[in-house]
Write a protein that holds these residues in place. Structure first.
Motif, PDB file in Angstrom:
ATOM      1  N   HIS A  49      70.833  52.633  38.943  1.00 55.01           N
ATOM      2  CA  HIS A  49      70.655  53.761  39.872  1.00 55.01           C
ATOM      3  C   HIS A  49      69.221  53.731  40.395  1.00 55.01           C
ATOM      4  CE1 HIS A  49      74.493  55.079  38.356  1.00 55.01           C
ATOM      5  NE2 HIS A  49      74.010  55.143  37.125  1.00 55.01           N
ATOM      6  N   LYS A  50      69.082  53.599  41.707  1.00 56.92           N
ATOM      7  CA  LYS A  50      67.758  53.438  42.301  1.00 56.92           C
ATOM      8  C   LYS A  50      67.572  54.427  43.450  1.00 56.92           C
ATOM      9  CE  LYS A  50      67.572  48.623  40.872  1.00 56.92           C
ATOM     10  NZ  LYS A  50      67.433  47.217  41.256  1.00 56.92           N
ATOM     11  N   ASP A  51      67.878  55.692  43.163  1.00 49.95           N
ATOM     12  CA  ASP A  51      67.817  56.706  44.217  1.00 49.95           C
ATOM     13  C   ASP A  51      66.411  56.838  44.799  1.00 49.95           C
ATOM     14  OD1 ASP A  51      70.479  57.121  43.708  1.00 49.95           O
ATOM     15  OD2 ASP A  51      70.188  58.961  42.554  1.00 49.95           O
ATOM     16  N   GLY A  52      65.396  56.806  43.940  1.00 48.86           N
ATOM     17  CA  GLY A  52      64.027  56.946  44.435  1.00 48.86           C
ATOM     18  C   GLY A  52      63.625  55.791  45.314  1.00 48.86           C
ATOM     19  N   GLN A  53      64.002  54.597  44.929  1.00 45.61           N
ATOM     20  CA  GLN A  53      63.676  53.408  45.703  1.00 45.61           C
ATOM     21  C   GLN A  53      64.405  53.417  47.044  1.00 45.61           C
ATOM     22  OE1 GLN A  53      63.600  49.979  43.189  1.00 45.61           O
ATOM     23  NE2 GLN A  53      63.742  48.534  44.873  1.00 45.61           N
ATOM     24  N   LEU A  54      65.656  53.819  47.028  1.00 49.81           N
ATOM     25  CA  LEU A  54      66.419  53.902  48.274  1.00 49.81           C
ATOM     26  C   LEU A  54      65.838  54.960  49.209  1.00 49.81           C
ATOM     27  CD1 LEU A  54      70.001  53.530  46.807  1.00 49.81           C
ATOM     28  CD2 LEU A  54      68.933  51.956  48.435  1.00 49.81           C
ATOM     29  N   ALA A  55      65.409  56.087  48.644  1.00 45.59           N
ATOM     30  CA  ALA A  55      64.819  57.141  49.473  1.00 45.59           C
ATOM     31  C   ALA A  55      63.517  56.675  50.107  1.00 45.59           C
ATOM     32  CB  ALA A  55      64.587  58.394  48.634  1.00 45.59           C
ATOM     33  N   ALA A  56      62.701  55.945  49.350  1.00 44.82           N
ATOM     34  CA  ALA A  56      61.451  55.433  49.894  1.00 44.82           C
ATOM     35  C   ALA A  56      61.722  54.401  50.993  1.00 44.82           C
ATOM     36  CB  ALA A  56      60.616  54.818  48.778  1.00 44.82           C
ATOM     37  N   GLY A  57      62.718  53.546  50.776  1.00 47.24           N
ATOM     38  CA  GLY A  57      63.093  52.586  51.813  1.00 47.24           C
ATOM     39  C   GLY A  57      63.619  53.275  53.059  1.00 47.24           C
ATOM     40  N   ALA A  58      64.364  54.368  52.869  1.00 45.18           N
ATOM     41  CA  ALA A  58      64.892  55.119  54.009  1.00 45.18           C
ATOM     42  C   ALA A  58      63.758  55.757  54.808  1.00 45.18           C
ATOM     43  CB  ALA A  58      65.869  56.186  53.522  1.00 45.18           C
ATOM     44  N   TRP A  59      62.727  56.255  54.119  1.00 46.03           N
ATOM     45  CA  TRP A  59      61.559  56.804  54.826  1.00 46.03           C
ATOM     46  C   TRP A  59      60.921  55.734  55.697  1.00 46.03           C
ATOM     47  CZ3 TRP A  59      56.410  55.141  54.118  1.00 46.03           C
ATOM     48  CH2 TRP A  59      55.463  55.870  54.853  1.00 46.03           C
ATOM     49  N   LEU A  60      60.749  54.554  55.138  1.00 46.67           N
ATOM     50  CA  LEU A  60      60.111  53.467  55.872  1.00 46.67           C
ATOM     51  C   LEU A  60      60.914  53.115  57.119  1.00 46.67           C
ATOM     52  CD1 LEU A  60      57.591  51.594  55.355  1.00 46.67           C
ATOM     53  CD2 LEU A  60      59.230  49.906  54.533  1.00 46.67           C
ATOM     54  N   THR A  61      62.228  52.957  56.961  1.00 48.00           N
ATOM     55  CA  THR A  61      63.055  52.564  58.097  1.00 48.00           C
ATOM     56  C   THR A  61      63.151  53.669  59.143  1.00 48.00           C
ATOM     57  OG1 THR A  61      65.092  53.257  56.979  1.00 48.00           O
ATOM     58  CG2 THR A  61      64.408  50.974  56.692  1.00 48.00           C
ATOM     59  N   ALA A  62      63.059  54.920  58.702  1.00 48.43           N
ATOM     60  CA  ALA A  62      63.105  56.027  59.657  1.00 48.43           C
ATOM     61  C   ALA A  62      61.820  56.113  60.479  1.00 48.43           C
ATOM     62  CB  ALA A  62      63.343  57.347  58.929  1.00 48.43           C
ATOM     63  N   GLU A  63      60.704  55.721  59.892  1.00 43.31           N
ATOM     64  CA  GLU A  63      59.408  55.824  60.555  1.00 43.31           C
ATOM     65  C   GLU A  63      59.087  54.622  61.441  1.00 43.31           C
ATOM     66  OE1 GLU A  63      57.063  58.364  60.440  1.00 43.31           O
ATOM     67  OE2 GLU A  63      58.632  59.543  59.450  1.00 43.31           O
ATOM     68  N   LEU A  64      59.699  53.487  61.146  1.00 41.41           N
ATOM     69  CA  LEU A  64      59.402  52.266  61.890  1.00 41.41           C
ATOM     70  C   LEU A  64      60.494  51.967  62.915  1.00 41.41           C
ATOM     71  CD1 LEU A  64      58.189  49.903  59.010  1.00 41.41           C
ATOM     72  CD2 LEU A  64      56.771  50.954  60.791  1.00 41.41           C
ATOM     73  N   PRO A  65      60.146  51.415  64.070  1.00 42.36           N
ATOM     74  CA  PRO A  65      61.169  51.042  65.046  1.00 42.36           C
ATOM     75  C   PRO A  65      62.011  49.877  64.532  1.00 42.36           C
ATOM     76  CG  PRO A  65      59.010  50.294  65.760  1.00 42.36           C
ATOM     77  CD  PRO A  65      58.782  51.158  64.556  1.00 42.36           C
ATOM     78  N   VAL A 116      57.043  43.101  48.451  1.00 45.86           N
ATOM     79  CA  VAL A 116      56.259  42.460  47.397  1.00 45.86           C
ATOM     80  C   VAL A 116      56.944  42.691  46.049  1.00 45.86           C
ATOM     81  CG1 VAL A 116      54.034  42.354  46.246  1.00 45.86           C
ATOM     82  CG2 VAL A 116      54.134  42.778  48.716  1.00 45.86           C
ATOM     83  N   GLY A 117      57.346  41.593  45.406  1.00 44.76           N
ATOM     84  CA  GLY A 117      58.144  41.704  44.187  1.00 44.76           C
ATOM     85  C   GLY A 117      59.588  41.968  44.561  1.00 44.76           C
ATOM     86  N   VAL A 118      60.141  41.073  45.362  1.00 46.13           N
ATOM     87  CA  VAL A 118      61.474  41.298  45.948  1.00 46.13           C
ATOM     88  C   VAL A 118      62.563  41.331  44.884  1.00 46.13           C
ATOM     89  CG1 VAL A 118      61.870  38.853  46.406  1.00 46.13           C
ATOM     90  CG2 VAL A 118      63.006  40.552  47.824  1.00 46.13           C
ATOM     91  N   GLY A 119      62.347  40.682  43.731  1.00 48.53           N
ATOM     92  CA  GLY A 119      63.346  40.695  42.669  1.00 48.53           C
ATOM     93  C   GLY A 119      64.664  40.095  43.129  1.00 48.53           C
ATOM     94  N   THR A 120      65.752  40.775  42.814  1.00 50.69           N
ATOM     95  CA  THR A 120      67.085  40.292  43.200  1.00 50.69           C
ATOM     96  C   THR A 120      67.402  40.530  44.672  1.00 50.69           C
ATOM     97  OG1 THR A 120      68.183  42.386  42.691  1.00 50.69           O
ATOM     98  CG2 THR A 120      67.927  40.809  40.867  1.00 50.69           C
ATOM     99  N   GLY A 121      66.509  41.231  45.360  1.00 51.52           N
ATOM    100  CA  GLY A 121      66.761  41.577  46.761  1.00 51.52           C
ATOM    101  C   GLY A 121      67.476  42.892  46.938  1.00 51.52           C
ATOM    102  N   ARG A 122      67.940  43.476  45.835  1.00 53.93           N
ATOM    103  CA  ARG A 122      68.639  44.751  45.883  1.00 53.93           C
ATOM    104  C   ARG A 122      67.892  45.811  45.092  1.00 53.93           C
ATOM    105  NH1 ARG A 122      73.722  44.490  47.948  1.00 53.93           N
ATOM    106  NH2 ARG A 122      74.550  42.416  48.348  1.00 53.93           N
ATOM    107  N   PRO A 123      67.760  46.991  45.690  1.00 49.98           N
ATOM    108  CA  PRO A 123      68.373  47.400  46.956  1.00 49.98           C
ATOM    109  C   PRO A 123      67.487  47.195  48.187  1.00 49.98           C
ATOM    110  CG  PRO A 123      67.434  49.325  45.926  1.00 49.98           C
ATOM    111  CD  PRO A 123      67.149  48.149  44.994  1.00 49.98           C
ATOM    112  N   THR A 124      66.193  46.944  48.000  1.00 48.95           N
ATOM    113  CA  THR A 124      65.261  47.140  49.109  1.00 48.95           C
ATOM    114  C   THR A 124      65.413  46.127  50.232  1.00 48.95           C
ATOM    115  OG1 THR A 124      63.698  48.259  47.660  1.00 48.95           O
ATOM    116  CG2 THR A 124      62.839  47.375  49.726  1.00 48.95           C
ATOM    117  N   ALA A 125      65.321  44.833  49.936  1.00 51.62           N
ATOM    118  CA  ALA A 125      65.428  43.837  51.005  1.00 51.62           C
ATOM    119  C   ALA A 125      66.764  43.967  51.721  1.00 51.62           C
ATOM    120  CB  ALA A 125      65.247  42.432  50.444  1.00 51.62           C
TER     121      ALA A 125
END
Length: 218
Positions: free
Chosen positions: A30-46, A54-63
């Protein structure tokens, strides 16, 4: 900005995360905090923004989240196994074996600058003395006004040995007021933050408080 620094010895970190591999997803399903932070980034950027994970790991969920929202993602990690998993899960991303302290926008290995940068829990693997320099490196990787979202586990620790999924990893961290100060001293303003309690699953790691900071390069 100067060219990249030599990579420090991360042998133990690499061995640990190569051994952990896909079990990391079992421990942190469960990565609700990470998903919320990623959603903020995508909402703010075109759409189509260039983002460094940085530290992509398995690529999930962020990449995966960032690619699905139409962004160009470059991910870096030191674990060969994690990068192999990420290449399977997020083939659209450019994935590189790089230590974060060696990152630079210029020079023979330069990656250019980015509109956004994410770093979820990766700084935990550094010593406290390395973290401020890592944050200054992130500042240099971002264009002016670029966005940066960061996650750490709260705690006044410096390379403390922690058992995790059958491995011993050394973890560093700050209390939240200290973390805010270190981030601001590196040239960022904090646009928002969250603190979440989290109990890892399928692991002997204790419950933790996860700190998320949404920041802007100034």
């Amino acid at each position: 900005m100067k060219d990249a620094l030599p990579a420090p010895d991360r042998t133990q970190v690499i061995k640990a995360f190569d051994a952990i591999g896909a079990r990391y997803e079992e421990a942190f399903p469960h990565k609700d905090g990470q998903l919320a932070a990623g959603a903020w980034l995508t909402a703010e950027l075109p759409q189509g923004s260039r983002i460094l994970d940085v530290g992509v790991g398995t690529g999930r969920p962020t990449a995966r989240q960032l690619v699905d929202r139409g962004h160009t993602v470059v991910g870096v990690d030191v674990s060969t196994v994690m990068l192999q998993l990420a290449r399977t899960d997020v083939p659209e991303a450019e994935l590189l074996d790089r230590d974060l302290v060696t990152l630079t926008p210029t020079g023979p290995t330069g990656l250019g600058q980015f509109d956004g940068l994410t770093c979820f829990f990766t700084l935990l693997m550094l010593s406290r003395s390395e973290i401020p320099q890592a944050l200054r490196t992130f500042h240099g990787m971002l264009r002016p006004g670029g966005l940066f979202t960061l996650a750490m586990v709260e705690g006044s620790l410096d390379e403390a040995p922690i058992p995790f999924l059958g491995q011993i990893i050394r973890v560093s961290g700050f209390l939240r007021d200290e973390l805010r100060q270190v981030v601001c001293d590196a040239g960022f303003e904090i646009a928002g933050e969250a603190a979440l309690s989290y109990s890892p699953a399928s692991t002997d790691a204790p419950p933790e408080t996860q700190l998320f900071l949404n920041c802007r390069r100034v």
